[in-house]
Design a protein around this motif. Structure first.
Motif, PDB file in Angstrom:
ATOM      1  N   PRO A   1     -17.645-139.980 -16.380  1.00  0.00           N
ATOM      2  CA  PRO A   1     -16.436-140.608 -15.823  1.00  0.00           C
ATOM      3  C   PRO A   1     -15.408-139.591 -15.318  1.00  0.00           C
ATOM      4  O   PRO A   1     -14.902-139.722 -14.200  1.00  0.00           O
ATOM      5  N   LEU A   2     -15.128-138.583 -16.108  1.00  0.00           N
ATOM      6  CA  LEU A   2     -14.139-137.592 -15.708  1.00  0.00           C
ATOM      7  C   LEU A   2     -14.620-136.777 -14.507  1.00  0.00           C
ATOM      8  O   LEU A   2     -13.892-136.600 -13.529  1.00  0.00           O
ATOM      9  N   LEU A   3     -15.854-136.293 -14.573  1.00  0.00           N
ATOM     10  CA  LEU A   3     -16.379-135.485 -13.473  1.00  0.00           C
ATOM     11  C   LEU A   3     -16.529-136.311 -12.203  1.00  0.00           C
ATOM     12  O   LEU A   3     -16.281-135.812 -11.102  1.00  0.00           O
ATOM     13  N   GLY A   4     -16.923-137.559 -12.348  1.00  0.00           N
ATOM     14  CA  GLY A   4     -17.024-138.432 -11.181  1.00  0.00           C
ATOM     15  C   GLY A   4     -15.674-138.637 -10.517  1.00  0.00           C
ATOM     16  O   GLY A   4     -15.563-138.587  -9.287  1.00  0.00           O
ATOM     17  N   ALA A   5     -14.647-138.837 -11.323  1.00  0.00           N
ATOM     18  CA  ALA A   5     -13.296-139.003 -10.780  1.00  0.00           C
ATOM     19  C   ALA A   5     -12.823-137.720 -10.101  1.00  0.00           C
ATOM     20  O   ALA A   5     -12.218-137.769  -9.020  1.00  0.00           O
ATOM     21  N   GLU A   6     -13.106-136.584 -10.712  1.00  0.00           N
ATOM     22  CA  GLU A   6     -12.734-135.310 -10.100  1.00  0.00           C
ATOM     23  C   GLU A   6     -13.435-135.120  -8.759  1.00  0.00           C
ATOM     24  O   GLU A   6     -12.823-134.675  -7.784  1.00  0.00           O
ATOM     25  N   CYS A   7     -14.720-135.462  -8.710  1.00  0.00           N
ATOM     26  CA  CYS A   7     -15.483-135.347  -7.459  1.00  0.00           C
ATOM     27  C   CYS A   7     -14.878-136.236  -6.383  1.00  0.00           C
ATOM     28  O   CYS A   7     -14.673-135.795  -5.248  1.00  0.00           O
ATOM     29  N   ARG A   8     -14.621-137.473  -6.705  1.00  0.00           N
ATOM     30  CA  ARG A   8     -14.083-138.412  -5.716  1.00  0.00           C
ATOM     31  C   ARG A   8     -12.714-137.939  -5.222  1.00  0.00           C
ATOM     32  O   ARG A   8     -12.433-137.946  -4.029  1.00  0.00           O
ATOM     33  N   ASN A   9     -11.849-137.506  -6.143  1.00  0.00           N
ATOM     34  CA  ASN A   9     -10.518-137.050  -5.746  1.00  0.00           C
ATOM     35  C   ASN A   9     -10.592-135.846  -4.818  1.00  0.00           C
ATOM     36  O   ASN A   9      -9.887-135.779  -3.808  1.00  0.00           O
ATOM     37  N   GLU A  10     -11.430-134.893  -5.156  1.00  0.00           N
ATOM     38  CA  GLU A  10     -11.549-133.691  -4.333  1.00  0.00           C
ATOM     39  C   GLU A  10     -12.214-134.020  -2.996  1.00  0.00           C
ATOM     40  O   GLU A  10     -11.820-133.499  -1.952  1.00  0.00           O
ATOM     41  N   PHE A  11     -13.210-134.895  -3.008  1.00  0.00           N
ATOM     42  CA  PHE A  11     -13.841-135.293  -1.756  1.00  0.00           C
ATOM     43  C   PHE A  11     -12.829-135.978  -0.842  1.00  0.00           C
ATOM     44  O   PHE A  11     -12.797-135.720   0.364  1.00  0.00           O
ATOM     45  N   GLU A  12     -11.984-136.831  -1.402  1.00  0.00           N
ATOM     46  CA  GLU A  12     -10.960-137.500  -0.599  1.00  0.00           C
ATOM     47  C   GLU A  12      -9.981-136.492  -0.020  1.00  0.00           C
ATOM     48  O   GLU A  12      -9.537-136.634   1.120  1.00  0.00           O
ATOM     49  N   ARG A  13      -9.650-135.467  -0.791  1.00  0.00           N
ATOM     50  CA  ARG A  13      -8.756-134.422  -0.290  1.00  0.00           C
ATOM     51  C   ARG A  13      -9.403-133.708   0.895  1.00  0.00           C
ATOM     52  O   ARG A  13      -8.771-133.500   1.931  1.00  0.00           O
ATOM     53  N   VAL A  14     -10.682-133.368   0.765  1.00  0.00           N
ATOM     54  CA  VAL A  14     -11.407-132.697   1.843  1.00  0.00           C
ATOM     55  C   VAL A  14     -11.505-133.620   3.054  1.00  0.00           C
ATOM     56  O   VAL A  14     -11.302-133.189   4.196  1.00  0.00           O
ATOM     57  N   ARG A  15     -11.776-134.876   2.821  1.00  0.00           N
ATOM     58  CA  ARG A  15     -11.889-135.834   3.927  1.00  0.00           C
ATOM     59  C   ARG A  15     -10.587-135.956   4.704  1.00  0.00           C
ATOM     60  O   ARG A  15     -10.574-135.964   5.926  1.00  0.00           O
ATOM     61  N   ARG A  16      -9.482-136.029   3.986  1.00  0.00           N
ATOM     62  CA  ARG A  16      -8.168-136.094   4.663  1.00  0.00           C
ATOM     63  C   ARG A  16      -7.929-134.843   5.499  1.00  0.00           C
ATOM     64  O   ARG A  16      -7.406-134.917   6.607  1.00  0.00           O
ATOM     65  N   TRP A  17      -8.324-133.697   4.954  1.00  0.00           N
ATOM     66  CA  TRP A  17      -8.157-132.431   5.682  1.00  0.00           C
ATOM     67  C   TRP A  17      -8.992-132.446   6.961  1.00  0.00           C
ATOM     68  O   TRP A  17      -8.514-132.066   8.037  1.00  0.00           O
ATOM     69  N   ILE A  18     -10.239-132.902   6.875  1.00  0.00           N
ATOM     70  CA  ILE A  18     -11.120-132.965   8.044  1.00  0.00           C
ATOM     71  C   ILE A  18     -10.538-133.923   9.088  1.00  0.00           C
ATOM     72  O   ILE A  18     -10.496-133.599  10.277  1.00  0.00           O
ATOM     73  N   GLU A  19     -10.097-135.071   8.650  1.00  0.00           N
ATOM     74  CA  GLU A  19      -9.561-136.073   9.579  1.00  0.00           C
ATOM     75  C   GLU A  19      -8.282-135.603  10.264  1.00  0.00           C
ATOM     76  O   GLU A  19      -7.994-136.012  11.391  1.00  0.00           O
ATOM     77  N   ALA A  20      -7.516-134.746   9.609  1.00  0.00           N
ATOM     78  CA  ALA A  20      -6.287-134.238  10.178  1.00  0.00           C
ATOM     79  C   ALA A  20      -6.560-133.191  11.267  1.00  0.00           C
ATOM     80  O   ALA A  20      -5.651-132.871  12.050  1.00  0.00           O
ATOM     81  N   ARG A  21      -7.770-132.683  11.324  1.00  0.00           N
ATOM     82  CA  ARG A  21      -8.087-131.646  12.316  1.00  0.00           C
ATOM     83  C   ARG A  21      -8.484-132.266  13.586  1.00  0.00           C
ATOM     84  O   ARG A  21      -9.032-132.769  14.209  1.00  0.00           O
TER      85      ARG A  21
END
Length: 83
Positions: free
Chosen positions: A63-83
């Motif tokens: 549960p914890l690692l899954g949440a960390e993965c999703r949060n970090e993936f969303e951060r990366v996705r936002r960064w990609i979309e902003a480019r």
């Protein structure tokens, strides 16, 4: 890294919820290649921790690692979309 990885992260969340360590390992293996190629080092590091947990069948860590993965993936996705 993007559309296919969104699907893979969705699949990863299902595997984590099902506590299917073999499936978690398989999906994480695919995602590690993509995240490393994209230079998403923090996400790769979380995935490595998840891979270790899956190898050891430490489903209580999912549960914890899954949440960390999703949060970090969303951060990366936002960064990609902003480019």
């Amino acid at each position: 890294m993007y559309k296919r990885q969104v699907i893979q992260f969705d699949e990863l969340e299902v595997a984590l919820a099902d506590k299917d360590s073999r499936q978690v390992r398989d999906i994480v293996h695919k995602l590690l290649g993509s995240t490393r190629s994209a230079g998403a080092k923090p996400l790769s590091q979380i995935l490595l921790r998840l891979q270790t947990a899956a190898r050891k069948n430490l489903v209580s860590d999912y549960p914890l690692l899954g949440a960390e993965c999703r949060n970090e993936f969303e951060r990366v996705r936002r960064w990609i979309e902003a480019r």
